[in-house]
Design a protein around this motif. Sequence first.
Motif, short mmCIF file in Angstrom:
data_model
loop_
_atom_site.label_atom_id
_atom_site.label_comp_id
_atom_site.label_asym_id
_atom_site.label_seq_id
_atom_site.Cartn_x
_atom_site.Cartn_y
_atom_site.Cartn_z
N UNK A 120 64.97 -25.07 9.19
CA UNK A 120 64.98 -26.09 10.25
C UNK A 120 64.06 -25.65 11.39
N UNK A 121 64.18 -24.39 11.82
CA UNK A 121 63.34 -23.89 12.90
C UNK A 121 61.86 -23.92 12.52
N UNK A 122 61.58 -23.59 11.25
CA UNK A 122 60.19 -23.59 10.79
C UNK A 122 59.59 -25.00 10.87
N UNK A 123 60.40 -26.00 10.50
CA UNK A 123 59.91 -27.38 10.59
C UNK A 123 59.76 -27.80 12.05
N UNK A 124 60.67 -27.37 12.91
CA UNK A 124 60.56 -27.72 14.33
C UNK A 124 59.30 -27.12 14.95
N UNK A 125 58.87 -25.98 14.42
CA UNK A 125 57.69 -25.31 14.97
C UNK A 125 56.37 -25.86 14.45
N UNK A 126 56.41 -26.61 13.34
CA UNK A 126 55.17 -27.12 12.77
C UNK A 126 54.40 -26.01 12.08
N UNK A 127 53.19 -26.33 11.64
CA UNK A 127 52.39 -25.36 10.89
C UNK A 127 52.04 -24.12 11.71
N UNK A 130 53.57 -24.00 17.28
CA UNK A 130 53.39 -24.46 18.66
C UNK A 130 54.30 -25.63 19.02
N UNK A 131 54.74 -26.39 18.00
CA UNK A 131 55.61 -27.53 18.28
C UNK A 131 56.95 -27.09 18.88
N UNK A 132 57.29 -25.82 18.71
CA UNK A 132 58.53 -25.30 19.29
C UNK A 132 58.54 -25.45 20.81
N UNK A 133 57.36 -25.39 21.41
CA UNK A 133 57.29 -25.56 22.86
C UNK A 133 57.69 -26.96 23.26
N UNK A 134 57.25 -27.94 22.47
CA UNK A 134 57.58 -29.34 22.75
C UNK A 134 59.08 -29.57 22.62
N UNK A 170 62.54 -16.63 15.02
CA UNK A 170 62.92 -16.21 16.37
C UNK A 170 61.76 -15.49 17.04
N UNK A 171 61.09 -14.61 16.28
CA UNK A 171 59.93 -13.89 16.82
C UNK A 171 58.79 -14.86 17.11
N UNK A 172 58.65 -15.88 16.27
CA UNK A 172 57.62 -16.89 16.50
C UNK A 172 57.90 -17.66 17.79
#
Length: 606
Positions: A120-127, A130-134, A170-172
């Motif tokens: 789930x976190x990987x998908x939220x972050x995008x490729x 950076x999408x994690x910031x959004x 988490x590190x990402x």
Amino acid sequence: MLEEAVETYPQNGGGKKRKYPGGDDGKGEERKKWGGEEGERSQGDGGRKQRLDAMSVGYFRRVGERLAEGFEDKEERAMFVENVLSEVKGQAIMVAMDCTGSITLQRLLPLSTAEQVGEVLAELGGESGSELAVVSCDRCGGHVVESAVRQMSRWTEGEEESFELLEAQVLSLSQVVRDNIEEFIQHVHGSHVVRTLLHLLAGCLGPPRTESRQGAKVRGVVPLLTDFEIPTSFWYELKSLTETLMENINLSVTDAVASAVFQTMLTVCHRKRPKLCKQLLKQIMAYLTSRSAAPGLSPLLVFLKDQASSHLIETIIQLSHKPLLRDLYKNHLKGHMVDLALHPIANFPIQRLTAASAKYTMFLTLFDELIQGVEAVLASGHMGVIVQLAESCAESEEKQDEMLQCLLRAFHCAEPGSRHVSCLPLFMSLLTYEVYYHSETAEGGTSTEVPLASICYHGSRLVQALSRFKERSVLLSSLRTLSQADILTLASDPAGSHVLQALVTTSSDKGRGKILRRLEGLHVQMACSRLGSRVLEAIWNSASVNQRQSIAQDLVPSENQLRSHQFARHVWAKFALTHFVHRRAHWQEIQAGESKKRKLFSDILE
């Protein structure tokens, strides 16, 4: 000294109430890069945020209702979680940033496996991640990110390999935070993600934000933290994140939200990385004291009066070691303590400094300075300063007589000596002698009896602190002059009951016996009171066998009333009064055994 016209001391703890940083209201954040009134529409989504359709919202609402019902076995739960996550896949960002979807995901993630959470976190972050910031800086998405990374605390519960993906995510996230540190720590929602990340990397977590009651924050109450094992990578990542934060230390004194992030950084490091915390404290203090200020004045005098930086300085004071505290007082605050105690914001850090200094000899100098302004501080309504000064006197066992005499003068009951017996109701109500007894002059001795009333919170705390002084005969003499009606009022009052309990339990056996004689005939009424019954139990726990027998004899004639009352029936059971009535000799043996055991433990603790 105050003029006689000053009659009543204001009853607030520290003057104007300060707004706490990092809350969820978002006020003052409208112009931040990812914040803004514009939206919560555009906060972190650049105006391109897609919304879930009505059918999907309804689906996730039903999922939330099903989760609330619970599951019969783990297999059923695992299958349900897997099915829901399959629906989330491909639209995780939209689900996380939807109000209903966010709430459902927050409930679902703790039931998911570490690998599922990582996906789930990987998908939220995008490729690129950076999408994690959004998502992190979205009012709904931020909660999902927090809930996801919190699952890393289960690291030791399963196979290490199953957590590899989640650990990497988490590190990402931490890398994304470091790359966008200014925006994150100033963002009303993103800052909470950073604070949760700091806890996680350090290896300690508090309860989720979603479980805290809004409006229920209490000053001085530290949230309960749970420690857990962390991967080695987190140990190094925390160091990197703190270094990045320290590069932006200037924001900690200009932005209230950023200040809260730095407070969290110091708190978790103090708990889990004390050496690192010590370095951070020195660096922050070096920065604060190096700023420009008026010639001859420390810049800390400005920061202490600022809404944002004063909270940070409070945290620094609470976590500092002796040399730092001594330097803070000696080189920056000495000579300004009373002025700061009178300030509506700065008085709070002064309270923290007074508490922290109680363990050191510097308290003696600090006390001598603050005691000069006691009446002015009382008049300003900053009762928290006075209460903390009394508590520090009790803890340090120093300056107790000076403190008590100063209070007697401030409440106009020092002279003539006959007024000493009036001090207890005056302290508890924060009223001067003339006001309490409706006397227009300061002449004469004790006035006519006035029913006890207006017991306030800070007055109660003040007397509780004074009850821990070595010499408290003035308080006990004042208590013994109260009428039985006043004592019953005291025992049944939310603030007063703590006073009576403190005075009784801290007294010697002889002093306690004198107080208990004043309570004769009141035990039944106390037992039938919600608060009075608790005071009675506390008195019982500290009483001797003979004193317990006297209390029991006062209670047993009202057996029917006590056993049928919602509060008193617990007193009847805890005091074993049925045993007292039918097998008194055996009851006395048991009580004597408990008394010996209590004395043994007391001797060990001393």
